[in-house]
Design a protein around this motif. Structure first.
Motif, PDB file in Angstrom:
ATOM      1  N   UNK A 188       0.829  -1.214   0.000  1.00  0.00           N
ATOM      2  CA  UNK A 188       0.000   0.000   0.000  1.00  0.00           C
ATOM      3  C   UNK A 188       0.862   1.262   0.000  1.00  0.00           C
ATOM      4  N   UNK A 189       2.004   1.195   0.678  1.00  0.00           N
ATOM      5  CA  UNK A 189       2.940   2.324   0.683  1.00  0.00           C
ATOM      6  C   UNK A 189       3.418   2.625  -0.739  1.00  0.00           C
ATOM      7  N   UNK A 190       3.787   1.568  -1.468  1.00  0.00           N
ATOM      8  CA  UNK A 190       4.238   1.764  -2.849  1.00  0.00           C
ATOM      9  C   UNK A 190       3.105   2.294  -3.727  1.00  0.00           C
ATOM     10  N   UNK A 191       1.903   1.821  -3.478  1.00  0.00           N
ATOM     11  CA  UNK A 191       0.762   2.316  -4.252  1.00  0.00           C
ATOM     12  C   UNK A 191       0.580   3.824  -4.066  1.00  0.00           C
ATOM     13  N   UNK A 192       0.659   4.260  -2.830  1.00  0.00           N
ATOM     14  CA  UNK A 192       0.477   5.688  -2.549  1.00  0.00           C
ATOM     15  C   UNK A 192       1.519   6.544  -3.255  1.00  0.00           C
ATOM     16  N   UNK A 193       2.680   5.964  -3.498  1.00  0.00           N
ATOM     17  CA  UNK A 193       3.762   6.690  -4.177  1.00  0.00           C
ATOM     18  C   UNK A 193       3.729   6.493  -5.701  1.00  0.00           C
ATOM     19  N   UNK A 194       2.733   5.733  -6.159  1.00  0.00           N
ATOM     20  CA  UNK A 194       2.622   5.489  -7.587  1.00  0.00           C
ATOM     21  C   UNK A 194       3.647   4.518  -8.131  1.00  0.00           C
ATOM     22  N   UNK A 195       4.266   3.737  -7.256  1.00  0.00           N
ATOM     23  CA  UNK A 195       5.258   2.739  -7.682  1.00  0.00           C
ATOM     24  C   UNK A 195       4.537   1.407  -7.877  1.00  0.00           C
ATOM     25  N   UNK A 196       3.853   1.320  -9.006  1.00  0.00           N
ATOM     26  CA  UNK A 196       2.916   0.221  -9.215  1.00  0.00           C
ATOM     27  C   UNK A 196       3.579  -1.140  -9.350  1.00  0.00           C
ATOM     28  N   UNK A 197       4.715  -1.204  -9.979  1.00  0.00           N
ATOM     29  CA  UNK A 197       5.390  -2.489 -10.140  1.00  0.00           C
ATOM     30  C   UNK A 197       5.848  -3.029  -8.787  1.00  0.00           C
ATOM     31  N   UNK A 198       6.442  -2.169  -7.960  1.00  0.00           N
ATOM     32  CA  UNK A 198       6.879  -2.589  -6.625  1.00  0.00           C
ATOM     33  C   UNK A 198       5.687  -3.037  -5.794  1.00  0.00           C
ATOM     34  N   UNK A 199       4.572  -2.313  -5.924  1.00  0.00           N
ATOM     35  CA  UNK A 199       3.368  -2.683  -5.182  1.00  0.00           C
ATOM     36  C   UNK A 199       2.856  -4.049  -5.628  1.00  0.00           C
ATOM     37  N   UNK A 200       2.878  -4.263  -6.961  1.00  0.00           N
ATOM     38  CA  UNK A 200       2.406  -5.538  -7.510  1.00  0.00           C
ATOM     39  C   UNK A 200       3.192  -6.716  -6.951  1.00  0.00           C
ATOM     40  N   UNK A 201       4.502  -6.563  -6.824  1.00  0.00           N
ATOM     41  CA  UNK A 201       5.332  -7.648  -6.303  1.00  0.00           C
ATOM     42  C   UNK A 201       4.939  -8.006  -4.872  1.00  0.00           C
ATOM     43  N   UNK A 202       4.609  -7.011  -4.074  1.00  0.00           N
ATOM     44  CA  UNK A 202       4.204  -7.272  -2.682  1.00  0.00           C
ATOM     45  C   UNK A 202       2.847  -7.969  -2.621  1.00  0.00           C
ATOM     46  N   UNK A 203       1.895  -7.490  -3.387  1.00  0.00           N
ATOM     47  CA  UNK A 203       0.570  -8.104  -3.367  1.00  0.00           C
ATOM     48  C   UNK A 203       0.605  -9.514  -3.959  1.00  0.00           C
ATOM     49  N   UNK A 204       1.459  -9.701  -4.957  1.00  0.00           N
ATOM     50  CA  UNK A 204       1.637 -11.027  -5.555  1.00  0.00           C
ATOM     51  C   UNK A 204       2.191 -12.007  -4.516  1.00  0.00           C
ATOM     52  N   UNK A 205       3.099 -11.522  -3.672  1.00  0.00           N
ATOM     53  CA  UNK A 205       3.659 -12.352  -2.606  1.00  0.00           C
ATOM     54  C   UNK A 205       2.551 -12.851  -1.668  1.00  0.00           C
ATOM     55  N   UNK A 206       1.631 -11.985  -1.317  1.00  0.00           N
ATOM     56  CA  UNK A 206       0.524 -12.379  -0.430  1.00  0.00           C
ATOM     57  C   UNK A 206      -0.336 -13.437  -1.098  1.00  0.00           C
ATOM     58  N   UNK A 207      -0.662 -13.217  -2.362  1.00  0.00           N
ATOM     59  CA  UNK A 207      -1.522 -14.163  -3.083  1.00  0.00           C
ATOM     60  C   UNK A 207      -0.845 -15.521  -3.248  1.00  0.00           C
ATOM     61  N   UNK A 208       0.451 -15.519  -3.516  1.00  0.00           N
ATOM     62  CA  UNK A 208       1.164 -16.769  -3.780  1.00  0.00           C
ATOM     63  C   UNK A 208       1.576 -17.504  -2.495  1.00  0.00           C
ATOM     64  N   UNK A 209       2.020 -16.757  -1.487  1.00  0.00           N
ATOM     65  CA  UNK A 209       2.599 -17.381  -0.302  1.00  0.00           C
ATOM     66  C   UNK A 209       1.658 -17.424   0.888  1.00  0.00           C
ATOM     67  N   UNK A 210       0.738 -16.473   0.957  1.00  0.00           N
ATOM     68  CA  UNK A 210      -0.147 -16.372   2.125  1.00  0.00           C
ATOM     69  C   UNK A 210      -1.612 -16.376   1.706  1.00  0.00           C
ATOM     70  N   UNK A 211      -1.942 -17.259   0.745  1.00  0.00           N
ATOM     71  CA  UNK A 211      -3.276 -17.241   0.180  1.00  0.00           C
ATOM     72  C   UNK A 211      -4.380 -17.664   1.146  1.00  0.00           C
TER      73      UNK A 211
END
Length: 261
Positions: free
Chosen positions: A182-205
């Motif tokens: 969410x921090x990366x999203x607020x800064x408009x760093x969409x790729x970095x944000x995507x990697x974090x959210x992808x981690x949750x979906x893949x590892x902590x589903x």
């Protein structure tokens, strides 16, 4: 959420730990209690137990340590090591408790009380878990210690409790990934944000954060200009969490922006 849950679990942990220690065992606030005076082992041990019962945990630990120091080859010494570790734990001297438990395991490898010692180590790390805004080194140590207990002694009551705690720890770690994303999203760093959210979906589903992570992926993919990936994330969200507010948000986003991205 994790802190409140930990508090509820912790309210029953100490009695369970103490009961396990006392099964099969025999039963002055000044420096005279722990200064070196040769005493028989039962006197020392029972003095420690008395201090423990009074809630004088630090003094109890010192007396149990004295049992080991004065009578290292006595059958009481083994029990005193664990009682010392438990006393330090009750006094929230986690480093000392971990050290005492590890010392017990190094000397009494394969002992019937080894699962208890591993459990105590895991608890010491678990109860130090910090807020998701802080470094999560302790959280990972808790996860490793709980996993070690389950791996070594899967059929014990300690392992059953460890499995519950692992679910809570994973939820906590997922929360940390979400916070950073969410921090990366607020800064408009969409790729970095995507990697974090992808981690949750893949590892902590299986955690409570998975639905939000999928919705945040929809947002991020649309912002990156890849609507096909956004549609995939929205489809997974709809299939698994059709009634959630996160699916409603992703559905609206796809209706508004999916075809224009």
């Amino acid at each position: 959420m994790l802190t409140k849950t930990m508090t509820r679990i912790g309210a029953v942990t100490a009695p369970i730990l103490l009961a396990a220690l006392l099964s099969g065992c025999a039963t002055s606030k000044n420096k005279a209690d722990t200064q070196y005076v040769a005493r028989d082992v039962s006197t020392l041990y029972n003095s420690g137990k008395e201090r423990l019962d009074r809630g004088q945990y630090k003094l109890a630990a010192a007396l149990f340590d004295e049992v080991e120091r004065q009578h290292p080859y006595s059958p009481w010494a083994r029990r005193a090591q664990l009682m010392s570790a438990f006393s330090y734990y009750m006094n929230t001297d986690y480093a000392e408790s971990i050290s005492a438990s590890q010392r017990f395991l190094s000397i009494h490898t394969g002992n019937k009380d080894a699962p208890y010692a591993y459990y105590l180590i895991a608890l010491c790390y678990y109860e130090q878990i910090a807020d998701v805004t802080r470094d999560q080194k302790i959280t990972k140590q808790a996860l490793d210690s709980l996993g070690e207990l389950i791996r070594r002694y899967p059929d014990t009551r300690y392992a059953a409790d460890a499995r519950l705690k692992i679910d809570l720890v994973n939820d906590h770690l997922a929360g940390k990934e979400m916070e950073v994303g969410r921090f990366y999203q607020r800064r408009g760093q969409w790729l970095a944000a995507t990697l974090r959210f992808r981690m949750v979906v893949d590892k902590y589903q299986t955690t409570t954060h998975a639905p939000e992570a999928l919705e945040r992926l929809v947002e991020s993919y649309l912002s990156l200009g890849i609507p096909d990936e956004a549609r995939k994330a929205a489809a997974v969200l709809g299939a698994n969490y059709p009634g959630s507010k996160w699916y409603e948000r992703s559905y609206k986003l796809m209706q508004q922006h999916g075809s224009k991205a």
